[in-house]
Enzyme design. Structure first.
Site, mmCIF file in Angstrom:
data_model
loop_
_atom_site.group_PDB
_atom_site.id
_atom_site.type_symbol
_atom_site.label_atom_id
_atom_site.label_comp_id
_atom_site.label_asym_id
_atom_site.label_seq_id
_atom_site.Cartn_x
_atom_site.Cartn_y
_atom_site.Cartn_z
ATOM 1 N N LYS A 194 0.846 -1.212 -0.456
ATOM 2 C CA LYS A 194 0.176 0.091 0.027
ATOM 3 C C LYS A 194 0.605 1.401 0.320
ATOM 4 O O LYS A 194 1.664 1.146 0.368
ATOM 5 C CB LYS A 194 -1.147 -0.172 1.046
ATOM 6 C CG LYS A 194 -1.717 1.392 1.024
ATOM 7 C CD LYS A 194 -2.597 1.585 2.790
ATOM 8 C CE LYS A 194 -2.973 2.638 3.447
ATOM 9 N NZ LYS A 194 -3.610 3.043 4.176
ATOM 10 N N GLU A 228 -8.053 12.886 12.410
ATOM 11 C CA GLU A 228 -7.083 11.734 12.644
ATOM 12 C C GLU A 228 -6.612 12.351 14.017
ATOM 13 O O GLU A 228 -5.834 12.925 14.054
ATOM 14 C CB GLU A 228 -6.400 11.291 11.342
ATOM 15 C CG GLU A 228 -6.210 10.161 11.843
ATOM 16 C CD GLU A 228 -5.706 8.949 10.673
ATOM 17 O OE1 GLU A 228 -4.580 7.800 10.914
ATOM 18 O OE2 GLU A 228 -5.671 9.451 9.418
ATOM 19 N N GLU A 244 -7.422 -1.931 3.040
ATOM 20 C CA GLU A 244 -6.831 -0.717 3.703
ATOM 21 C C GLU A 244 -7.072 -0.979 5.425
ATOM 22 O O GLU A 244 -5.860 0.314 6.153
ATOM 23 C CB GLU A 244 -7.734 0.224 3.132
ATOM 24 C CG GLU A 244 -6.241 1.514 3.427
ATOM 25 C CD GLU A 244 -6.602 3.287 2.256
ATOM 26 O OE1 GLU A 244 -6.906 4.255 2.460
ATOM 27 O OE2 GLU A 244 -7.842 2.746 1.406
ATOM 28 N N GLU A 299 -12.137 10.051 -4.684
ATOM 29 C CA GLU A 299 -12.102 10.742 -3.749
ATOM 30 C C GLU A 299 -11.560 11.525 -3.015
ATOM 31 O O GLU A 299 -11.799 12.519 -2.001
ATOM 32 C CB GLU A 299 -11.361 9.173 -2.799
ATOM 33 C CG GLU A 299 -11.220 9.189 -1.702
ATOM 34 C CD GLU A 299 -10.392 8.133 -0.537
ATOM 35 O OE1 GLU A 299 -9.459 7.872 -0.143
ATOM 36 O OE2 GLU A 299 -10.816 6.961 -1.505
#
Length: 474
Positions: A231, A281, A325, A460
């Site tokens: 990733k 976050e 993910e 996105e």
């Protein structure tokens, strides 16, 4: 840190303040080095952002963050002490600066109050080293001259002074006394900060050119298929030039109202540039020996109706690509903290975290912090997480600069504070922009794994751009 048995509220006169500072000056002479003097007071309720608006200077450092849903906000302005570092040891070097400063700190006032005492406001860039033209250092720490915080319904003001053997005590006392009177009777009716009409864009430019992001995603997927890494997170940037200067605090007012569940923040470098945003976050919180972090990865838009919103959320929870993910991030947190002896506790399945314009897969992670392990120790191991870097980190992160058309700076970096008791909180610099006069660079990224489609990842990032672009342009 030495806590002196003196109540500033009960010794409230210019003469008492000068007498106290004279004692601090004697301590500086005995120690052979300057003493940081930190004076905390519980005061009438204030809005820390309003206070920062009233003392804002573009040529001074500031750090502001609030999370309305959790009922806290803190503003620190002007640097009485500052430090910067670069390279692999930047976290450890910042910790040494904090330790050395606290060893020469004298504090008075209610130290048990939230946000009392000296705080070290800190910004770590995404990479260990930054490029020459970037606006922020790889690691920067400062202790503010003035700090105002709201938490648990109470407001605490802190004045920090550097007292040296030859400091002019009357001038220091006068500065503190003026600030105390201002904070003690803050006047909202005549603000120094004037509202202005929304700016309009004169240009909006994709950094790297149209089509560059889709090409980067395709190249990344090829490398994933070649087993170079599993990733990688790739970001886009847009440069906006506005019709008038963009004031970071005006933008912040809009962000905090719209994104109550996020960290609305502004970090200024003291040279005219500010990094602002509304980050969803949390990277790490430490409070009384308890560590709290989270995995936040996998996203989809919000629906126009309750039914559409629920359907989209269900699709996200069932998405194999997004679940994979998310699991990458959770596994990385566990693996990174394990060598510190941290035993993590988290639910077996992710939940939905719904924000104003997007919903994410979210898992909250908790643990007791072992003796001898400090916040920056854990932060150094966690940053950057796979949610903003990649997996394996050692293989993916070095490829990011090669695939992106710009240096990241503080984008996806770690921003936050450490207090004198070792508590603190850091969040990730996401949904963000770097403001410099009438220009702004906006950032947004997406996680690329096997099966990622360039068109979907582009969509996105457009969704993530929208919040900051709307805040900048009204």
């Amino acid at each position: 840190m030495t806590i002196l048995p003196l109540n500033p509220a009960e010794n409230s006169s210019p003469e008492a303040l000068i007498a106290f500072l004279a004692q601090c000056q004697l301590a500086a002479k005995r120690a052979g080095r300057a003493q940081l003097v930190s004076i905390s007071l519980e005061i009438d309720a204030l809005d820390p952002l309003a206070v920062l608006e009233s003392i804002f200077e573009p040529g001074e450092r500031h750090f502001y963050v609030e999370r309305p849903a959790e009922g806290f906000a803190v503003a620190g302005a002007e640097a009485v002490l500052s430090f910067s570092a670069s390279g692999l040891e930047r976290f450890a070097e910042c910790q040494r600066f904090i330790d050395e400063t606290l060893a020469n700190t004298l504090a008075v006032g209610p130290q048990s109050a939230a946000f009392s005492g000296p705080h070290f406001f800190t910004a770590f860039s995404f990479f260990d080293v930054v490029e020459a033209a970037e606006s922020f250092e790889a690691a920067s720490v400062f202790v503010p001259r003035w700090q105002v915080a709201l938490a648990n319904g109470k407001t605490t003001a802190v004045a920090n002074l550097l007292v040296e053997a030859d400091s002019p005590l009357e001038a220091l006392a006068e500065r503190v006394w003026r600030a105390r009177k201002k904070f003690g009777s803050f006047d909202y009716s005549a603000p120094d900060f004037q509202e202005a009409p929304p700016a309009t864009p004169t240009t909006i430019r994709e950094v790297g050119g149209e089509g560059a992001y889709a090409e980067s995603v395709r190249r990344a997927v090829e490398r994933i298929e070649a087993k170079e890494f599993e990733k990688i997170v790739l970001a886009r940037a847009k440069d906006i030039t506005a019709s008038q200067p963009l004031h970071p605090l005006r933008v912040l007012n809009g962000l905090r109202q719209r994104f109550a569940d996020c960290y609305a923040f502004s970090v200024a470098n003291g040279r005219g540039q500010s990094f602002i945003g509304a980050s969803p976050e949390r990277l790490l919180r430490v409070s009384d020996g308890q560590l709290l972090t989270e995995a936040l990865a996998g996203s989809i838009r919000r629906g126009a109706t309750a039914s559409e919103d629920a359907a989209l959320g269900t699709a996200l929870l069932r998405s194999e690509k997004d679940r994979r993910e998310h699991e990458f991030v959770l596994q990385s947190i566990t693996r990174r903290l394990e060598p510190l002896g941290v035993k993590l506790d988290f639910p077996s399945s992710p939940a939905l975290r719904r924000l104003a314009n997007v919903q994410h897969l979210h898992t909250s992670v908790r643990a007791a912090l072992p003796d001898g392990v400090r916040l920056l120790d854990a932060l150094a191991r966690l940053h950057p997480t796979p949610a903003v870097g990649g997996k394996p980190r050692a293989a993916a992160v070095p490829r990011i600069r090669e695939l992106e058309a710009f240096p990241r700076g503080l984008y996806a970096g770690a921003l936050g504070w450490v207090d004198a008791r070792g508590n603190g909180e850091f969040f990730v610099g996401l949904r963000s922009a770097l403001i410099d006069d009438a220009t702004a660079r906006l950032y947004a990224g997406a996680g690329i794994v096997a099966g990622s489609w360039p068109e979907k990842e582009f969509t996105e990032t457009e969704l993530k751009f929208r919040a900051m672009q709307d805040a900048l342009l009204g």
